[in-house]
Design an enzyme around this catalytic site. Structure first.
Site, short mmCIF file in Angstrom:
data_model
loop_
_atom_site.label_atom_id
_atom_site.label_comp_id
_atom_site.label_asym_id
_atom_site.label_seq_id
_atom_site.Cartn_x
_atom_site.Cartn_y
_atom_site.Cartn_z
N GLY A 119 -8.92 8.10 7.20
CA GLY A 119 -9.22 8.38 8.60
C GLY A 119 -10.70 8.55 8.84
N ASP B 255 0.85 -1.19 0.00
CA ASP B 255 0.00 0.00 0.00
C ASP B 255 0.89 1.25 0.00
OD1 ASP B 255 -2.48 1.27 0.11
OD2 ASP B 255 -2.63 1.18 2.29
N HIS C 232 -9.61 4.80 -1.76
CA HIS C 232 -8.94 4.81 -0.45
C HIS C 232 -9.88 5.48 0.55
CE1 HIS C 232 -4.68 3.65 -1.42
NE2 HIS C 232 -5.26 3.66 -2.61
N ASN D 262 -10.35 0.49 0.06
CA ASN D 262 -9.31 0.34 1.09
C ASN D 262 -9.88 0.72 2.46
OD1 ASN D 262 -7.73 -0.02 -1.15
ND2 ASN D 262 -6.05 1.25 -0.40
#
Ligand code: 13P
Length: 272
Positions: free
Chosen positions: A178, A81, A205, A227
């Site tokens: 996040g 990654d 992501h 992800n």
């Protein structure tokens, strides 16, 4: 068995579906991901970030992933990654990783193309796949709000995909790494414009906390890999905190089993 994921992701994109990629950095995170994959009856991608080498070396991770994948009924992809260093990519390829991400998103466009081309040349010698990134998210372990993301420019996608030959492309359409402060908003018009420029699988992501309805919509528009890290990591930490309050809390071996199970439970929810 471990694979490079190429035909898997192409098939998944063509079918309007996605496969989750979970960040892994030790035995328990890998076991949780494989247990979730077994329960879902679907393949899984194990994503080891270059920054995780403080947890375990490429060799250790590869050996564990290969051992686990060899007796797993579903396809497993071991993926590097977010890597910005070609020599680290080379190291991962030498170790046996068959899927790597070169993250040139912070570079000017021509430099991103050039460096991603180099990553692709390195990978080609191993039959490995490369994920590139166009546009930019906040940093990998960000809290989802500190930096201003740059949306992927749809008009640059065809050139980027064509000149680099990347096997998959990470996009920035409102996704952030996040925790989302407030409701996540994905720009589906932008995603549709991007998807119209290339048939390669697209990667989202920062998929923690986006929620299935939006993820499904994204899959219908070309997102083939999502992800997921933050929500799993938080679930693991919460499971540890709860376990510490029980009589098992004095035994790390027992706490670790609870942590593994807590992560597995969250991972399972991310399969389509
Ligand atoms: P989250 O931590 O937001 O789930 O993002 C993970 C990720 O994109 C790893 O590459």
């Amino acid at each position: 068995m471990l694979s490079n994921g190429k035909s898997l992701l192409l098939q998944v994109r063509a079918g309007g579906r996605y496969i989750p990629a979970f960040n892994i950095y030790n035995l328990e995170t890998m076991q949780a991901a494989l247990a979730a994959s077994a329960n879902a009856g679907q393949p899984v991608i194990l994503a080891f970030g270059a920054g995780y080498r403080k947890h375990a070396s490429f060799q250790m991770i590869y050996a564990m992933a290969k051992t686990l994948a060899d007796s797993h009924a579903q396809e497993v992809v071991l993926h590097l990654d977010h890597c910005r260093d070609l020599s680290v990519i080379q190291e991962a390829l030498d170790t046996g990783f068959q899927s790597v991400m070169f993250d040139g998103s912070q570079l000017p466009f021509p430099d991103n193309i050039e460096a991603t081309q180099k990553a692709k040349t390195l990978a080609k010698a191993y039959g490995a796949c490369v994920e590139g990134e166009l546009g930019g998210l906040n940093s990998e372990d960000g809290d989802g709000g500190a930096e201003v993301p740059r949306y992927t420019d749809a008009t640059a996608v065809k050139q980027f995909a064509g000149q680099t030959g990347v096997d998959s492309l990470a996009v920035s359409i409102g996704n952030v790494h996040g925790v989302y402060h407030g409701k996540p908003h994905l720009n589906f018009d932008r995603l549709a414009d991007i998807a119209a420029q290339t048939s390669i699988p697209l990667v989202l992501h920062g998929s923690s906390g986006i929620g299935k309805p939006l993820l499904k919509q994204a899959a219908a528009l070309g997102i083939a890999k999502i992800n997921v890290n933050t929500e799993v990591a938080r679930a693991g930490a919460a499971a540890a905190a709860a376990a510490l309050q029980t009589p098992d809390g004095k035994r790390l071996d027992r706490v670790m089993l609870t942590v593994r199970d807590g992560m597995r439970e969250v991972m399972e929810r991310y399969f389509l």
